[in-house]
Write a protein that holds these residues in place. Structure first.
Motif: not given
Length: 105
Positions: A14, A34, A37, A52, A54
């Motif tokens: 992300a 966002n 994503h 996805i 982090h």
């Protein structure tokens, strides 16, 4: 990936280390995450797959990152095996003589 015929598995972070190294606000990082994503989920439809996370992908954690209770390596393997089975079924179907499912003329 509407113009890509070969199945693709997208493993995307992300945000990556260079995103957080540039001075910006937490709101900007969240907006970027966002957007990534949305773009990745929109691209991985049909035969394509992906996930996805982090984690900074340069962290050398392949096989240790977990998506939905399984490692990223296991998620990729499950996707790969499903695509392989689809491909094999297609090859067996296309190898049959036309006009006969039983192989009889």
């Amino acid at each position: 990936l509407p113009h890509v015929a070969t199945p693709v598995f997208v493993a995307q972070s992300a945000v990556d280390s260079w995103h957080v190294s540039v001075p910006s606000t937490p709101a900007a990082h969240k907006a970027l995450a966002n957007r990534i994503h949305q773009e990745v989920l929109g691209a991985v439809q049909g035969q394509h797959g992906g996930a996805i996370d982090h984690c900074f992908h340069h962290c050398q954690e392949w096989g240790l990152i977990r998506w939905g209770g399984q490692t990223n390596a296991a998620a990729f393997q499950r996707w790969y095996e499903a695509r392989r089975e689809e491909w094999l079924r297609g090859r067996r179907t296309s190898a049959r003589p036309q006009g006969s499912a039983s192989g009889l003329p």
